[in-house]
Scaffold this active site. Structure first.
Site, PDB file in Angstrom:
ATOM      1  N   ASP A 125     121.480  17.113 -56.194  1.00 20.24           N
ATOM      2  CA  ASP A 125     120.696  17.195 -57.361  1.00 20.24           C
ATOM      3  C   ASP A 125     121.311  17.115 -58.610  1.00 20.24           C
ATOM      4  OD1 ASP A 125     121.275  19.978 -57.990  1.00 20.24           O
ATOM      5  OD2 ASP A 125     119.864  20.665 -56.875  1.00 20.24           O
ATOM      6  N   THR A 147     117.566  27.281 -46.008  1.00 17.90           N
ATOM      7  CA  THR A 147     116.875  26.850 -44.821  1.00 17.90           C
ATOM      8  C   THR A 147     117.439  25.783 -44.292  1.00 17.90           C
ATOM      9  OG1 THR A 147     115.203  25.455 -46.070  1.00 17.90           O
ATOM     10  CG2 THR A 147     114.637  27.805 -45.699  1.00 17.90           C
ATOM     11  N   ALA A 148     118.615  25.042 -45.159  1.00 18.89           N
ATOM     12  CA  ALA A 148     119.406  23.910 -44.771  1.00 18.89           C
ATOM     13  C   ALA A 148     118.111  22.721 -44.954  1.00 18.89           C
ATOM     14  CB  ALA A 148     119.718  23.951 -43.201  1.00 18.89           C
ATOM     15  N   GLY A 149     117.007  22.799 -45.595  1.00 20.69           N
ATOM     16  CA  GLY A 149     116.060  21.842 -45.603  1.00 20.69           C
ATOM     17  C   GLY A 149     116.656  20.959 -46.544  1.00 20.69           C
ATOM     18  N   ASP A 156     110.887  56.396 -44.099  1.00 18.19           N
ATOM     19  CA  ASP A 156     109.900  55.865 -44.966  1.00 18.19           C
ATOM     20  C   ASP A 156     110.507  54.616 -45.787  1.00 18.19           C
ATOM     21  OD1 ASP A 156     111.888  57.181 -46.645  1.00 18.19           O
ATOM     22  OD2 ASP A 156     110.342  58.278 -47.752  1.00 18.19           O
ATOM     23  N   GLY A 157     111.949  54.313 -45.500  1.00 21.92           N
ATOM     24  CA  GLY A 157     112.686  53.391 -45.987  1.00 21.92           C
ATOM     25  C   GLY A 157     113.564  53.877 -47.497  1.00 21.92           C
ATOM     26  N   LYS A 167     116.640  15.203 -56.542  1.00 22.11           N
ATOM     27  CA  LYS A 167     115.843  16.007 -55.470  1.00 22.11           C
ATOM     28  C   LYS A 167     114.710  16.341 -56.414  1.00 22.11           C
ATOM     29  CE  LYS A 167     117.281  20.189 -55.012  1.00 22.11           C
ATOM     30  NZ  LYS A 167     117.982  21.404 -54.575  1.00 22.11           N
ATOM     31  N   ARG A 179     111.513  19.188 -56.469  1.00 23.00           N
ATOM     32  CA  ARG A 179     111.009  20.509 -55.605  1.00 23.00           C
ATOM     33  C   ARG A 179     109.728  20.695 -56.407  1.00 23.00           C
ATOM     34  NH1 ARG A 179     113.784  24.059 -52.425  1.00 23.00           N
ATOM     35  NH2 ARG A 179     115.701  23.266 -53.339  1.00 23.00           N
TER      36      ARG A 179
END
Length: 314
Positions: free
Chosen positions: A171, A226-228, A39-40, A194, A196
């Site tokens: 940034d 995400t390496a974005g 059940d986690g 930068k 966002r």
């Protein structure tokens, strides 16, 4: 070192880092087990006597963040109930550090909630690495040592012997720490502007402050998911005339889409530390990992021997 009083125990998020820390300290890895029910629900059990001993618990909080954070709390509670003399929590990567402020209406300051939970569970001290926001130390009522990954990563960059090097902050918020890289490596600093605009883990690079034309650029940051941002900054650097682009981040979190994005980018090499182990995807050949086990081992040794940690910050 009084190793008879010392126990280093690793949670399920950081077994390899724990093993390396113990090897350096020449102590056995602490015994324990973690079980997750269908059940986690999580169950943790210490496998040795810790009564009257000083315990150092190593546990990052990512993949899955919530499970590993709850596991950390259960370990602390179990150790205190087992009469450990003290419990020092080593959090190589504190994922909820990103939630350090109320920057829009009706949101939680998640880092503060987590800090209070760790303290309430019974932790006597916290040691971590490159918190996303240093002021998070003030969320705790117990001592917090926020170590720096910059010296380890700077050594890796220096080993490349790059000429015409320029350090790039992705940034303005990271500019102060990026300046430390630049100073240590004897290189100029450039800063990306930068922006966002939402919670999609992507950003837009509006401008670049500094000269990168004809230079070998290294982007530095505290983490990437995400390496974005790194890919966006790399593209901007190439457009501005950079000869080559590399990157160095303390915490390489890397979701599944990070590696394809990295491989499609202009980044030739990405250095990161070993604070995150159980990623969902295999690392790209472009990723090079350097270990912070010696740094954490020295911090544990100094704390255990009641020595100053200030040398680790210079």
């Amino acid at each position: 070192m009084r190793d008879d009083e010392l126990v280093v125990l690793g949670g399920s998020a950081s077994p390899l880092l724990t093993k390396e820390i113990c090897r350096i300290l020449q102590v056995p890895v602490g015994e324990g087990e973690v079980h997750q029910f269908s059940d986690g629900n999580l169950f943790v059990k210490i496998g040795q006597n810790v009564r009257g001993r000083h315990v150092y618990l190593v546990q990052s909080t990512v993949f899955p963040a919530n499970d590993h954070f709850m596991e950390l709390l259960f370990w602390v509670d179990a150790l205190k109930r087992a009469s450990a003399a003290s419990v020092t929590v080593i959090i190589p990567y504190f994922s909820y550090a990103k939630g350090d402020k109320k920057d829009e209406p009706r949101v939680s300051i998640r880092a503060r909630v987590c800090a209070q939970s760790i303290e309430a569970a019974g932790a006597d001290r916290v040691v971590t690495l490159d918190l996303h926001a240093p002021q998070i130390q003030g969320f705790f009522g117990v001592p917090v040592d926020d170590l720096y990954g910059e010296p380890v990563l700077s050594d890796a960059i220096a080993a490349e012997k790059l000429d015409d090097l320029v350090i790039v902050s992705p940034d303005a918020g990271f500019a102060k720490k990026a300046k430390q890289y630049a100073k240590r490596l004897g290189a100029p600093l450039a800063i990306a502007d930068k922006e966002r605009i939402d919670h999609t883990e992507s950003a837009r690079i509006a401008d670049l402050i500094g000269d990168v034309d004809g230079r070998n650029a290294v982007i530095v940051d505290d983490f990437t998911i995400t390496a974005g941002t790194l890919a966006e900054v790399a593209d901007t650097l190439i457009e501005k005339g950079a000869r080559s682009v590399r990157a160095a981040v303390t915490h390489g979190v890397f979701t599944e889409k990070a590696m394809p994005r990295l491989d499609a980018s202009a980044i030739e090499t990405l250095w990161c530390t070993d604070t995150v182990e159980n990623r969902p995807a295999e690392l790209s050949p472009r990723v090079s990992t350097v270990s912070v086990a010696p740094l954490f081992a020295e911090a544990i040794r100094r704390i255990h021997n009641r020595e100053s940690l200030s040398v680790l910050f210079t």
